[in-house]
Design a protein around this motif. Structure first.
Motif, PDB file in Angstrom:
ATOM      1  N   PHE A   1     -37.301 -93.009  60.841  1.00  0.00           N
ATOM      2  CA  PHE A   1     -38.311 -91.955  60.973  1.00  0.00           C
ATOM      3  C   PHE A   1     -39.143 -92.136  62.233  1.00  0.00           C
ATOM      4  CE2 PHE A   1     -42.472 -90.118  60.075  1.00  0.00           C
ATOM      5  CZ  PHE A   1     -42.115 -88.842  59.693  1.00  0.00           C
ATOM      6  N   TYR A   2     -39.335 -93.408  62.607  1.00  0.00           N
ATOM      7  CA  TYR A   2     -40.207 -93.692  63.747  1.00  0.00           C
ATOM      8  C   TYR A   2     -39.450 -93.778  65.081  1.00  0.00           C
ATOM      9  CZ  TYR A   2     -43.312 -94.881  59.918  1.00  0.00           C
ATOM     10  OH  TYR A   2     -44.071 -94.823  58.773  1.00  0.00           O
ATOM     11  N   ARG A   3     -38.143 -93.631  65.047  1.00  0.00           N
ATOM     12  CA  ARG A   3     -37.371 -93.702  66.288  1.00  0.00           C
ATOM     13  C   ARG A   3     -37.576 -92.443  67.128  1.00  0.00           C
ATOM     14  NH1 ARG A   3     -31.437 -96.490  65.614  1.00  0.00           N
ATOM     15  NH2 ARG A   3     -32.126 -98.436  64.661  1.00  0.00           N
ATOM     16  N   GLN A   4     -37.653 -92.643  68.429  1.00  0.00           N
ATOM     17  CA  GLN A   4     -37.828 -91.519  69.348  1.00  0.00           C
ATOM     18  C   GLN A   4     -36.512 -90.778  69.536  1.00  0.00           C
ATOM     19  OE1 GLN A   4     -40.635 -90.389  70.869  1.00  0.00           O
ATOM     20  NE2 GLN A   4     -41.837 -91.886  69.727  1.00  0.00           N
ATOM     21  N   LYS A   5     -36.605 -89.464  69.614  1.00  0.00           N
ATOM     22  CA  LYS A   5     -35.414 -88.670  69.885  1.00  0.00           C
ATOM     23  C   LYS A   5     -35.030 -88.784  71.354  1.00  0.00           C
ATOM     24  CE  LYS A   5     -36.238 -85.284  66.219  1.00  0.00           C
ATOM     25  NZ  LYS A   5     -36.443 -83.874  65.877  1.00  0.00           N
ATOM     26  N   GLU A   6     -33.726 -88.756  71.590  1.00  0.00           N
ATOM     27  CA  GLU A   6     -33.204 -88.824  72.956  1.00  0.00           C
ATOM     28  C   GLU A   6     -32.379 -87.572  73.232  1.00  0.00           C
ATOM     29  OE1 GLU A   6     -30.931 -92.384  73.313  1.00  0.00           O
ATOM     30  OE2 GLU A   6     -32.341 -93.558  72.115  1.00  0.00           O
TER      31      GLU A   6
ATOM     32  N   ALA B   1     -28.531 -92.457  65.771  1.00  0.00           N
ATOM     33  CA  ALA B   1     -28.028 -93.024  64.509  1.00  0.00           C
ATOM     34  C   ALA B   1     -27.899 -91.943  63.440  1.00  0.00           C
ATOM     35  CB  ALA B   1     -28.965 -94.128  64.028  1.00  0.00           C
ATOM     36  N   LYS B   2     -28.831 -90.996  63.435  1.00  0.00           N
ATOM     37  CA  LYS B   2     -28.767 -89.903  62.456  1.00  0.00           C
ATOM     38  C   LYS B   2     -27.588 -88.973  62.744  1.00  0.00           C
ATOM     39  CE  LYS B   2     -33.650 -89.602  61.107  1.00  0.00           C
ATOM     40  NZ  LYS B   2     -34.823 -88.708  60.996  1.00  0.00           N
ATOM     41  N   LEU B   3     -27.416 -88.638  64.017  1.00  0.00           N
ATOM     42  CA  LEU B   3     -26.306 -87.759  64.390  1.00  0.00           C
ATOM     43  C   LEU B   3     -24.972 -88.411  64.061  1.00  0.00           C
ATOM     44  CD1 LEU B   3     -25.356 -85.128  65.680  1.00  0.00           C
ATOM     45  CD2 LEU B   3     -25.455 -86.276  67.913  1.00  0.00           C
ATOM     46  N   GLN B   4     -24.884 -89.713  64.305  1.00  0.00           N
ATOM     47  CA  GLN B   4     -23.651 -90.443  64.018  1.00  0.00           C
ATOM     48  C   GLN B   4     -23.318 -90.396  62.531  1.00  0.00           C
ATOM     49  OE1 GLN B   4     -22.249 -92.180  67.032  1.00  0.00           O
ATOM     50  NE2 GLN B   4     -20.527 -91.601  65.731  1.00  0.00           N
TER      51      GLN B   4
ATOM     52  N   ILE C   1     -26.885 -89.039  52.294  1.00  0.00           N
ATOM     53  CA  ILE C   1     -27.570 -89.425  53.531  1.00  0.00           C
ATOM     54  C   ILE C   1     -27.625 -88.234  54.486  1.00  0.00           C
ATOM     55  CG2 ILE C   1     -27.411 -90.871  55.605  1.00  0.00           C
ATOM     56  CD1 ILE C   1     -26.154 -93.048  53.845  1.00  0.00           C
ATOM     57  N   VAL C   2     -26.487 -87.547  54.624  1.00  0.00           N
ATOM     58  CA  VAL C   2     -26.413 -86.367  55.497  1.00  0.00           C
ATOM     59  C   VAL C   2     -27.418 -85.309  55.042  1.00  0.00           C
ATOM     60  CG1 VAL C   2     -24.950 -84.433  56.200  1.00  0.00           C
ATOM     61  CG2 VAL C   2     -24.003 -86.754  56.142  1.00  0.00           C
ATOM     62  N   ASN C   3     -27.490 -85.085  53.747  1.00  0.00           N
ATOM     63  CA  ASN C   3     -28.402 -84.076  53.199  1.00  0.00           C
ATOM     64  C   ASN C   3     -29.860 -84.395  53.533  1.00  0.00           C
ATOM     65  OD1 ASN C   3     -29.035 -81.736  51.549  1.00  0.00           O
ATOM     66  ND2 ASN C   3     -29.754 -83.178  50.019  1.00  0.00           N
TER      67      ASN C   3
ATOM     68  N   THR D   1     -30.517 -83.720  57.252  1.00  0.00           N
ATOM     69  CA  THR D   1     -30.618 -82.280  57.555  1.00  0.00           C
ATOM     70  C   THR D   1     -31.948 -81.701  57.080  1.00  0.00           C
ATOM     71  OG1 THR D   1     -29.443 -81.752  55.491  1.00  0.00           O
ATOM     72  CG2 THR D   1     -28.126 -81.905  57.516  1.00  0.00           C
ATOM     73  N   GLN D   2     -32.457 -82.199  55.964  1.00  0.00           N
ATOM     74  CA  GLN D   2     -33.759 -81.733  55.471  1.00  0.00           C
ATOM     75  C   GLN D   2     -34.898 -82.212  56.381  1.00  0.00           C
ATOM     76  OE1 GLN D   2     -33.938 -83.075  51.386  1.00  0.00           O
ATOM     77  NE2 GLN D   2     -32.692 -81.373  50.638  1.00  0.00           N
ATOM     78  N   GLU D   3     -34.790 -83.465  56.820  1.00  0.00           N
ATOM     79  CA  GLU D   3     -35.817 -84.016  57.716  1.00  0.00           C
ATOM     80  C   GLU D   3     -35.853 -83.274  59.046  1.00  0.00           C
ATOM     81  OE1 GLU D   3     -34.762 -88.089  58.132  1.00  0.00           O
ATOM     82  OE2 GLU D   3     -35.246 -88.617  56.048  1.00  0.00           O
ATOM     83  N   GLU D   4     -34.694 -82.862  59.544  1.00  0.00           N
ATOM     84  CA  GLU D   4     -34.590 -82.274  60.887  1.00  0.00           C
ATOM     85  C   GLU D   4     -34.453 -80.749  60.864  1.00  0.00           C
ATOM     86  OE1 GLU D   4     -35.127 -84.114  63.397  1.00  0.00           O
ATOM     87  OE2 GLU D   4     -34.958 -86.078  62.442  1.00  0.00           O
ATOM     88  N   ASN D   5     -34.630 -80.135  59.691  1.00  0.00           N
ATOM     89  CA  ASN D   5     -34.554 -78.663  59.563  1.00  0.00           C
ATOM     90  C   ASN D   5     -33.217 -78.088  60.050  1.00  0.00           C
ATOM     91  OD1 ASN D   5     -37.228 -78.345  58.523  1.00  0.00           O
ATOM     92  ND2 ASN D   5     -38.012 -78.667  60.587  1.00  0.00           N
ATOM     93  N   ILE D   6     -32.150 -78.783  59.707  1.00  0.00           N
ATOM     94  CA  ILE D   6     -30.796 -78.319  60.047  1.00  0.00           C
ATOM     95  C   ILE D   6     -30.270 -77.494  58.873  1.00  0.00           C
ATOM     96  CG2 ILE D   6     -28.436 -79.040  60.583  1.00  0.00           C
ATOM     97  CD1 ILE D   6     -29.716 -81.684  61.655  1.00  0.00           C
TER      98      ILE D   6
END
Length: 390
Positions: free
Chosen positions: A242-247, A288-291, A359-361, A364-369
């Protein structure tokens, strides 16, 4: 997700729940108690009004027996109003704000928040008056005050007792939870080392002696095991994600690398991976999330596809979103509404723990996908993920 339960959050949640249940159970006796207080207050009002009425009669009679005073000074009271009325309820003398009703009953009566006591004189001996009426405002504030004090006390005491009792019951579970958390983390570390050794030696053996079907199976199995390991590792470290910066990630490149990685697993079932990937798509995201989204969908598409079939992957940039899509021609899904639930597996012969799509679900909820699932049982499924561009 942190594998260790947040003890304070758990205790507060269930303490509030038990407090609510106890409060609801005690509302009935509390209502009976409040009604009893209301009745007592009514009885008190009746006695006070009756006393005031007889006190006024007493003062009138004293005036009647006295020959020294020519003018009668009518008694006045701070919280009570009264008056003398003739047979038709017309005032002889009145301190009341309104004229009394003609059909007003004798004795004690109620009119809204007004409490009234009426006495009928047998003879017109008191200034030719037939009735004496005394009234006061009903004071409900002491009842309300007592009700709120008791209710507040029930809530506070119930919450404190629930919290203390739950805390004492939770201690052994907390120790087990911590031990289990430590065991899983240690096990993850221990699994990683032999898994890495297997992968390295398979690659070395392949370079030296070439690929054969047995080696391919070992390599595919180790990759499937690595995927499960990565899911477990993600669960352990999820809280920090949650605290990781997006790249600004090269989406196209990451997807191509994942397809290359899963080629060995697909070839084991003679599955062909086809793809339509738009080049040079970049997107701000935690890698890591995208992976996890890519790997879990690719792994499932291959796992549940029929042998000698195909898997199609699409990555396309639209006006408002980036579309990532996985299509397989496998067994389909019986219960699409359950597929993202943790530990849910439709086919227990395929292995795994049922945590990948959960995990995927959550990601997607966290990132509004936006997620879309189309599935026909026995014919295949399409998982679509729409990454918002704005």
């Amino acid at each position: 997700m942190n594998l260790q339960i947040d003890e304070n959050k758990f205790l507060k949640h269930y303490a509030v729940l038990y407090t609510a249940i106890i409060t609801l159970i005690l509302l009935l006796p509390l209502f009976v108690y409040t009604k009893h207080l209301y009745t007592l207050q009514d009885v008190k009002s009746e006695i006070e009004l009756k006393n005031i009425a007889y006190d006024i009669i007493s003062e009138i009679e004293k005036f009647g027996f006295s020959n020294m005073v020519d003018t009668f000074i009518y008694p006045r009271y701070k919280n009570y109003k009264s008056g003398l009325f003739d047979t038709n309820k017309n005032p002889v003398f009145s301190l009341l704000d309104t004229k009394p009703k003609l059909n007003m009953q004798l004795g004690y009566s109620k009119q809204g928040l007004k409490r009234i006591y009426t006495i009928e004189f047998p003879h017109l001996r008191y200034f030719n008056a037939r009735y004496l009426i005394v009234e006061s405002d009903f004071d409900y504030m002491p009842i309300l005050k007592d009700f709120l004090i008791v209710l507040f006390s029930i809530i506070v005491i119930s919450f404190l007792l629930s919290f203390i009792i739950l805390k004492s019951f939770a201690k052994p579970f907390s120790r087990i939870n911590k031990a289990l958390d430590g065991f899983i983390k240690d096990s993850m570390h221990e699994i990683n080392t032999p898994l890495s050794i297997i992968n390295i030696n398979v690659d070395i053996f392949s370079e030296k002696f070439g690929i054969n079907k047995y080696l391919s199976r070992i390599k595919s199995a180790s990759k499937m095991l690595s995927t499960i390991y990565n899911d477990m590792d993600y669960l352990v470290k999820e809280q920090n994600m949650f605290y990781r910066q997006k790249e600004n990630i090269d989406f196209s490149n990451i997807l191509m690398k994942s397809i290359d990685y899963f080629q060995d697993i697909a070839e084991l079932k003679a599955i062909k991976i086809e793809y339509e990937i738009q080049s040079d798509i970049h997107y701000p995201f935690v890698q890591a999330k995208l992976q996890k989204i890519i790997d879990n969908n690719l792994s499932n598409a291959i796992k549940y596809s029929k042998e000698e079939s195909k898997v199609i992957i699409r990555l396309l940039k639209k006006e408002e979103y980036i579309l990532l899509e996985f299509e397989d021609f496998g067994i389909g899904i019986k219960s699409p509404e359950k597929i993202f639930s943790r530990f849910y597996r439709e086919n227990h012969t395929k292995g795994g723990f049922g945590i990948g799509l959960n995990i995927v679900n959550r990601i997607t909820q966290e990132e509004n996908i936006k997620v879309e699932l189309k599935s026909e049982y026995g014919h295949g499924s399409i998982f679509s993920y729409k990454f918002p561009l704005n």
